[in-house]
Design an enzyme around this catalytic site. Structure first.
Site, short mmCIF file in Angstrom:
data_model
loop_
_atom_site.label_atom_id
_atom_site.label_comp_id
_atom_site.label_asym_id
_atom_site.label_seq_id
_atom_site.Cartn_x
_atom_site.Cartn_y
_atom_site.Cartn_z
N HIS A 59 10.93 8.14 6.72
CA HIS A 59 10.87 8.03 5.26
C HIS A 59 12.06 7.27 4.68
O HIS A 59 13.21 7.73 4.77
CB HIS A 59 10.85 9.47 4.70
CG HIS A 59 10.46 9.57 3.27
ND1 HIS A 59 10.31 10.78 2.64
CD2 HIS A 59 10.18 8.62 2.34
CE1 HIS A 59 9.96 10.58 1.39
NE2 HIS A 59 9.88 9.28 1.19
N TYR A 105 3.26 -0.21 7.44
CA TYR A 105 2.85 -0.90 6.21
C TYR A 105 3.86 -1.98 5.84
O TYR A 105 3.50 -3.15 5.64
CB TYR A 105 2.72 0.10 5.05
CG TYR A 105 2.70 -0.55 3.69
CD1 TYR A 105 1.64 -1.37 3.29
CD2 TYR A 105 3.76 -0.38 2.79
CE1 TYR A 105 1.63 -1.99 2.04
CE2 TYR A 105 3.75 -0.99 1.54
CZ TYR A 105 2.69 -1.80 1.17
OH TYR A 105 2.69 -2.42 -0.06
N LYS A 154 3.42 -6.12 5.72
CA LYS A 154 3.65 -6.93 4.50
C LYS A 154 4.74 -7.98 4.79
O LYS A 154 4.64 -9.12 4.34
CB LYS A 154 4.06 -6.04 3.32
CG LYS A 154 2.96 -5.14 2.79
CD LYS A 154 1.77 -5.88 2.20
CE LYS A 154 2.07 -6.58 0.91
NZ LYS A 154 0.82 -7.16 0.31
N ASP A 182 8.63 16.34 5.92
CA ASP A 182 8.91 14.95 5.51
C ASP A 182 7.98 13.96 6.20
O ASP A 182 7.38 14.26 7.24
CB ASP A 182 10.37 14.61 5.85
CG ASP A 182 10.95 13.57 4.92
OD1 ASP A 182 10.19 13.02 4.11
OD2 ASP A 182 12.16 13.31 5.00
N ARG A 183 7.90 12.78 5.60
CA ARG A 183 7.19 11.64 6.21
C ARG A 183 8.08 11.08 7.33
O ARG A 183 9.29 10.91 7.10
CB ARG A 183 6.99 10.60 5.10
CG ARG A 183 6.50 9.26 5.55
CD ARG A 183 6.57 8.25 4.41
NE ARG A 183 5.49 8.37 3.46
CZ ARG A 183 5.42 7.67 2.32
NH1 ARG A 183 6.39 6.84 1.97
NH2 ARG A 183 4.40 7.81 1.52
N PRO A 184 7.51 10.77 8.51
CA PRO A 184 8.36 10.19 9.56
C PRO A 184 8.93 8.84 9.09
O PRO A 184 8.21 8.03 8.50
CB PRO A 184 7.39 9.97 10.73
CG PRO A 184 6.12 10.63 10.39
CD PRO A 184 6.12 10.93 8.92
N GLU A 233 9.38 -2.84 -0.13
CA GLU A 233 9.55 -2.10 1.13
C GLU A 233 9.90 -3.00 2.30
O GLU A 233 10.40 -2.53 3.33
CB GLU A 233 8.29 -1.28 1.44
CG GLU A 233 7.92 -0.39 0.27
CD GLU A 233 7.00 0.77 0.61
OE1 GLU A 233 6.91 1.15 1.77
OE2 GLU A 233 6.38 1.29 -0.34
N THR A 290 -12.85 -1.31 0.21
CA THR A 290 -12.46 -0.21 1.10
C THR A 290 -12.44 1.06 0.24
O THR A 290 -12.76 1.01 -0.96
CB THR A 290 -11.04 -0.44 1.66
OG1 THR A 290 -10.10 -0.35 0.56
CG2 THR A 290 -10.91 -1.79 2.35
N THR A 314 5.97 -6.47 -1.64
CA THR A 314 6.59 -5.18 -1.98
C THR A 314 8.09 -5.17 -1.70
O THR A 314 8.58 -5.94 -0.85
CB THR A 314 5.90 -4.07 -1.15
OG1 THR A 314 6.66 -2.88 -1.25
CG2 THR A 314 5.83 -4.43 0.33
N ILE A 330 -11.11 -10.67 3.32
CA ILE A 330 -10.24 -11.85 3.47
C ILE A 330 -10.09 -12.24 4.95
O ILE A 330 -9.66 -13.34 5.27
CB ILE A 330 -8.83 -11.68 2.83
CG1 ILE A 330 -8.06 -10.49 3.42
CG2 ILE A 330 -8.92 -11.57 1.31
CD1 ILE A 330 -6.58 -10.49 3.07
N ASP A 389 -13.33 -8.84 -2.97
CA ASP A 389 -12.80 -7.54 -2.54
C ASP A 389 -13.76 -6.92 -1.51
O ASP A 389 -14.97 -6.95 -1.67
CB ASP A 389 -12.66 -6.60 -3.75
CG ASP A 389 -11.78 -5.40 -3.46
OD1 ASP A 389 -10.71 -5.28 -4.09
OD2 ASP A 389 -12.15 -4.58 -2.59
N VAL A 440 5.86 17.64 -2.19
CA VAL A 440 6.98 16.68 -2.23
C VAL A 440 7.62 16.68 -0.85
O VAL A 440 8.01 17.72 -0.32
CB VAL A 440 8.01 17.08 -3.31
CG1 VAL A 440 9.21 16.15 -3.28
CG2 VAL A 440 7.36 17.06 -4.69
#
Ligand code: NAD
Ligand code: TYD
Length: 373
Positions: free
Chosen positions: A307, A158, A162, A303-305, A134, A34, A132, A58, A31, A214
């Site tokens: 989302h 993200y 992935k 909001d998250r862009p 996602e 971070t 994930t 890694i 690891d 939220v």
């Protein structure tokens, strides 16, 4: 022995503790440490002869190759990643570096190591990659849940990083025959999750009388999976999964974000009634009267862009083929998790350094935290 990468993070540390308790064979944990990696998560394993910690990246191929040759693992379980969507929006570079280039380096070194193994070690070797839901994109409210054959449609940096790593893992099996298995899981929750993610953030903020942010209308849906159930699924996939296959792992517990934070607030009302804190100035917001319910702290913010609206996992393949089941119900798992955080506020303080406060400022400063729901 097995080599676990990213084992000082949330899921990796739960996985190693469960592994030592249930399987009993040795583990090397590689690891980088971070902000999300904390060796204290593994304090219970520190004195165990079967556990070895190695600090390393890694992305450092030479070092990864040396670790593989030195420890001769029968499997690599890759948890190492940058894992927070909001951070990927503010700074995608580290996501490409670790999730894409890092996984590529790990695959290359694993391939070289595996190619030199003799039978039966060569046939028994496994590279298990943890991914994930996602990568599949966002669902509409009436769409069926993601299956292993749903096409990839990642929306955040993200998720895209992935997805890229999943494709590389798949290609290393298809092209070189590397014995890989990929698991794609839904949102995990439980002990040791860094308090940047929704559930620990909401518990810690509400317990301390701070607003619980939220995003948007709070109606985005996630499928919540207790981390212990996820770890059991990864263990099963590693030991019994078919090489070259992917397995979806989900909690069968779809909730809106508002439902999640309201449930947390209700548990806190029961465990830490606010009547007791009514004269505590931390429990007044913007000079208003003291609050009596934790839910008054819930605040809808910008909001998250990009989302994603809804994720849901169809886990029938791992249930059918490997006999896995999600054992924890969301209500009981959430209660356990709230208890764990209330009992480990010293852990929360130790992982939330100055750098964490800088992150909170960066992510939430322009979100108008005052508009209470
Ligand atoms: P985390 O952020 O809590 O931990 C990540 C760990 O990886 C940390 O210990 C960090 O130090 C380490 N790390 C980061 N970069 C590294 C590098 N270059 N080399 C070596 N180590 C490095 O993440 P998590 O929530 O435990 O997630 C673990 C894995 O599961 C990730 O691959 C993530 O994409 C996946 N996943 C997580 C969730 C979730 O809900 N948390 C859901 C689906 C999939
Ligand atoms: P998160 O825990 O970041 O996981 P992910 O984005 O990988 O699903 O977020 C879970 C949900 O909670 C997601 O819809 C975003 C939302 N969220 C908030 O509403 N407020 C917050 O402060 C955070 C961190 C997340």
């Amino acid at each position: 022995m097995i080599l676990v990468t990213g084992g000082a993070g949330f899921i990796g540390s739960n996985f190693i503790l469960d592994w030592l308790a249930t399987k009993g064979t040795p583990v090397v944990n590689l690891d980088k440490l971070t902000y999300a990696g904390n060796p204290a998560n593994l304090a219970a394993a520190a004195k165990d002869d079967r556990y070895v910690f190695v600090k390393g990246d890694i992305g450092d191929r030479e070092f990864v190759g040396k670790i593989l040759r030195e420890h001769k693992p029968r499997a690599v379980v890759n948890f190492a990643a940058e894992s927070h969507v909001d951070r990927s929006i503010h700074g995608p570079d580290a996501f490409v570096q670790t999730n894409v280039v890092g996984t590529f380096n790990l695959l290359e070194e694993a391939r070289a190591y595996w190619s030199n193994l003799k039978e039966p070690e060569r046939s028994d070797f496994r590279f298990l990659h943890v991914s994930t839901d996602e990568v599949y994109g966002s669902l509409g409210s009436n769409d069926p849940a993601f299956t292993e054959t749903t096409s990839y449609s990642p929306n955040s940096p993200y998720a895209a990083s992935k997805a890229a790593s999943d494709h590389l893992v798949r290609a290393y099996h298809h092209t070189y025959g590397l014995p890989v298995i990929t698991t794609n899981c839904s949102n995990n929750y439980g002990p040791f999750q860094f308090p940047e993610k929704l559930i620990p953030l909401a518990i810690v903020n509400a317990a301390r009388g701070k607003p619980v942010p939220v995003y948007g209308d709070g109606l985005n849906v996630r499928d919540w999976l207790y981390v212990g159930d996820h770890c059991a699924g990864v263990r099963l996939a590693l030991n019994k999964g078919r090489v070259g296959e992917t397995y979806n792992i989900g909690g069968n517990a779809e909730k809106t974000n508002l439902e999640v934070v309201q449930s947390i607030c209700a548990i806190l009302d029961e465990l830490r009634p606010l009547e007791a804190a009514i004269h505590d100035s931390r429990f007044t917001i913007h000079g208003s009267k003291p609050i009596t319910r934790h839910s008054s702290l819930v605040t809808l913010v910008k909001d998250r862009p990009g989302h994603d609206r809804r994720y849901a996992m169809d886990a029938r393949k791992i249930e059918r083929e490997l006999g896995w089941r999600a054992r924890e119900r969301f209500e009981t798992g959430l209660r356990k998790t709230v208890h764990w955080y209330l009992d480990h506020m010293d852990w929360v303080d130790s992982v939330t350094s100055g750098a964490y406060r800088d992150w909170v400022e960066l992510n939430y400063a322009d979100r108008e935290m005052g508009n209470r729901k």
